[in-house]
Design an enzyme around this catalytic site. Structure first.
Site, mmCIF file in Angstrom:
data_model
loop_
_atom_site.group_PDB
_atom_site.id
_atom_site.type_symbol
_atom_site.label_atom_id
_atom_site.label_comp_id
_atom_site.label_asym_id
_atom_site.label_seq_id
_atom_site.Cartn_x
_atom_site.Cartn_y
_atom_site.Cartn_z
ATOM 1 N N SER A 260 0.834 -1.197 0.000
ATOM 2 C CA SER A 260 0.000 0.000 0.000
ATOM 3 C C SER A 260 0.866 1.242 0.000
ATOM 4 O O SER A 260 2.078 1.171 -0.065
ATOM 5 C CB SER A 260 -0.876 0.015 1.243
ATOM 6 O OG SER A 260 -0.062 0.222 2.379
ATOM 7 N N LYS A 261 0.211 2.357 0.076
ATOM 8 C CA LYS A 261 0.920 3.632 0.079
ATOM 9 C C LYS A 261 1.944 3.717 1.215
ATOM 10 O O LYS A 261 2.916 4.434 1.126
ATOM 11 C CB LYS A 261 -0.071 4.787 0.240
ATOM 12 C CG LYS A 261 -1.242 4.736 -0.716
ATOM 13 C CD LYS A 261 -0.896 5.348 -2.076
ATOM 14 C CE LYS A 261 -2.099 5.395 -2.983
ATOM 15 N NZ LYS A 261 -2.489 4.092 -3.536
ATOM 16 N N ARG A 262 1.674 2.953 2.253
ATOM 17 C CA ARG A 262 2.607 2.977 3.375
ATOM 18 C C ARG A 262 3.992 2.546 2.940
ATOM 19 O O ARG A 262 4.996 2.953 3.483
ATOM 20 C CB ARG A 262 2.124 2.018 4.471
ATOM 21 C CG ARG A 262 1.412 2.724 5.591
ATOM 22 C CD ARG A 262 1.219 1.776 6.746
ATOM 23 N NE ARG A 262 0.466 0.601 6.341
ATOM 24 C CZ ARG A 262 0.603 -0.579 6.923
ATOM 25 N NH1 ARG A 262 1.436 -0.739 7.911
ATOM 26 N NH2 ARG A 262 -0.125 -1.597 6.514
ATOM 27 N N PHE A 263 4.030 1.649 1.940
ATOM 28 C CA PHE A 263 5.316 1.189 1.456
ATOM 29 C C PHE A 263 5.646 1.890 0.160
ATOM 30 O O PHE A 263 5.257 1.462 -0.910
ATOM 31 C CB PHE A 263 5.291 -0.334 1.256
ATOM 32 C CG PHE A 263 6.470 -0.839 0.461
ATOM 33 C CD1 PHE A 263 7.732 -0.810 0.991
ATOM 34 C CD2 PHE A 263 6.288 -1.302 -0.835
ATOM 35 C CE1 PHE A 263 8.811 -1.255 0.255
ATOM 36 C CE2 PHE A 263 7.371 -1.746 -1.575
ATOM 37 C CZ PHE A 263 8.636 -1.717 -1.023
ATOM 38 N N GLY A 264 6.333 2.987 0.278
ATOM 39 C CA GLY A 264 6.867 3.726 -0.862
ATOM 40 C C GLY A 264 6.015 3.739 -2.113
ATOM 41 O O GLY A 264 4.825 3.998 -2.079
#
Length: 495
Positions: A260-264
């Site tokens: 997700s956006k949490r991962f780069g």
RNA sequence: GCUCCCGUAGUGUAGACCGGCCAAUCAUUCUAGCCUUUCGAGCUAGGGACUCGGGUUCGAAUCCCGACGGGAGCACCA
């Protein structure tokens, strides 16, 4: 991990059905890729359908991005948006008449019904069920309303939704990747399939579209696994044949959470902008949850072209477990693909990155650029790396004078050595400014004065960097005049 | 809470269907050495895993059961 599955496929019709509510995601790219591979492998058709029933979130800008990035990755489709076909329209927002028709049919056949319950009361009931430890499901209040009551409510304009009557039974299907999967329908109950006759919901629209597009194999992410029984209920109610299903494992972030956006970076466009090659990303993505068959005694090849992947692709070898997105591996695959590129291709692909950093004017001398890039091609992991790597060939390097000093040496020695080098190289003819000649002249002196003592300041004076290509490679490219001029600048620094 | 899916090194995996050839494969990553002025590349060597517990069996990574762990889903989103 292997489960035997039946596999006699010919001329399948498969599809990717992205919803344009965000930029083309790496996970969607993978689903598209496997579908494409499956279609190509078995001589079938690959179809692109845009699922834009969510009017609030769908945007044309996202649809454009999806199409552009798919093309960039080298995926082609036989039917769908932009290319057309006999089973369109290929945009759900254009299929409203179709949905309406089947919604009416379902209600007439009493397989679906109007539900007048309000969202608020439903929410309360859901909470109650959850606290009782039950699976939340609709209680069926409106399931058997009499015709009079329905008419009355309709006349009074009471808001309604349409629900499908879900039979109280177990549904199982044979997943292409997982084998037999079974669900108990009573656990999810009567699903809402439309908010109104022209407002279909996902599970219903998918079924209608897949049927009308004659989709034979639905290959999608594992997150849809529990949607499958709900869709099978609809296929049965509509008396349609169900397609085969195959659920791909999810791509996971390094912490094993959903990508997700949490991962780069998660959008394909972002990887493209960072300087990953389309063929490298293709290669990398396909290896997320899949591996070609290993033949005994053979070292498995991991750097593959699209054609080679197609050659060894087999749906049966897709893993069941989630695959972690490993950037190290991507970088390695990318650097290997960069090494395979012809020098001219590499220049062409690098140029946009270089021009963005240095401006266009700088690259008028093609021969010079070619030499510079040739020298660095093995050091490049991503095209964007090139900018930092070769900057000093186009701009005068800036560096602190301390950098010129070799290890534990002192400024005095460095000064003497730079001065010595200037005299040594000044005597050389322009013609002799080649790697070989320079080595012949400089190396014996380097042995005498200490390799590091002489060569380190030489290299720093030329590149301004702690890590760079070697001085004997840099000098011929820079030329005698520029080499001497940079040495003189270095000398001034240490004065 | 309920349902489903999954569980081999840091990561991707081979082996599993058909138990012995597995003191477990390949790749990447990591470490060391070689090469080298530095870095990279290359070469060489090395480290690192069958989640746990029972059962079946002469024999289990492989078959069965259970636990534990991870993930996904449970919408009038897709």
């Amino acid at each position: 991990m292997m489960t035997p599955r039946k596999e006699t496929v010919k001329n399948p019709r498969v599809r990717i059905a992205p919803s344009p509510t965000g930029y083309f995601h790496i996970g969607t790219a993978r689903t598209a890729l496997f579908n494409w591979l499956f279609a190509k492998k078995y001589d079938g058709k690959f179809i692109v359908r845009i699922e834009d029933t969510d009017k609030e979130r769908s945007k044309i800008e996202f649809e454009k991005d999806i199409i552009e990035q798919m093309r960039w990755l080298g995926l082609t489709w036989d039917e769908g948006v932009e290319v057309g076909g006999d089973f369109g329209p290929y945009r759900q927002s254009e299929c409203l008449d179709l949905y309406e028709k089947y919604l009416h049919q379902l209600i007439e056949k009493k397989r679906a019904y109007y539900c007048f319950c309000s969202a608020e009361e439903l929410e309360i009931k859901k909470q109650e069920m959850m606290t009782r430890g039950e699976s939340p499901r609709y209680d069926g209040s409106c399931r058997n309303l009499s015709a009079d009551v329905i008419e009355e409510k309709l006349k009074n304009k009471i808001p309604y939704v349409i629900r499908i009557k879900t039979p109280d039974k177990k549904i199982s299907f044979n997943d292409m990747i997982r084998g037999k999967v079974e669900f108990d329908c009573s656990l999810f109950g009567d699903q809402v399939i439309a908010k109104g006759f022209r407002e279909p919901l996902y599970n219903f629209a998918v079924v209608v579209d897949d049927h009308h597009m004659r989709i034979s194999h639905v290959i999608r992410g594992e997150d849809h696994l529990s949607n499958t029984p709900k869709q099978i209920v609809l296929y049965e109610a509509l008396e349609w044949e169900t397609p085969e299903f195959g659920h791909l494992p999810l791509i996971l972030a390094p912490d094993k959470s959903k990508m997700s956006k949490r991962f780069g970076d998660v959008s394909v466009a972002e990887y493209r902008r960072t300087g990953y090659l389309a063929e490298a990303l293709f290669n990398f993505i396909v290896f997320l949850g899949w591996h070609p068959e290993e033949k005994p005694g053979e070292v498995i090849k991991e750097i593959l072209t699209k054609e080679e992947i197609l050659e060894s692709f087999d749906m049966k070898r897709v893993q069941k477990g989630g695959a972690i997105f490993n950037v190290d591996k991507l970088n390695w695959i990318n650097s290997e693909h960069i090494k395979k590129l012809s020098i001219n291709d590499l220049i062409e692909k690098s140029l946009p990155f270089l021009e963005e950093s240095f401006g266009k004017e700088i690259f008028t001398d093609q021969k010079y650029l070619k030499k510079v890039i040739e020298l660095h091609r093995e050091r490049v992991k991503k095209l964007s790396d090139l900018t930092e790597l070769i900057g000093y060939f186009f701009n005068l390097p800036d560096y602190p004078k301390e950098l010129l000093v070799w290890k534990d040496s002192i400024l005095e020695n460095t000064k003497g050595n730079i001065d010595f080098l200037i005299n040594l190289l000044s005597d050389l003819k322009n013609d002799n400014f080649t790697k070989n000649q320079l080595e012949v002249i400089v190396m014996p002196e380097a042995e005498k004065r200490g390799r590091g003592e002489l060569l380190w300041p030489l290299r720093v004076a030329l590149s301004g960097m702690k890590n760079s290509a070697g001085p004997f490679e840099i000098m011929p490219i820079l030329g005698k005049k520029e080499t001497l001029s940079r040495l003189k600048i270095a000398l001034e620094k240490v004065q």
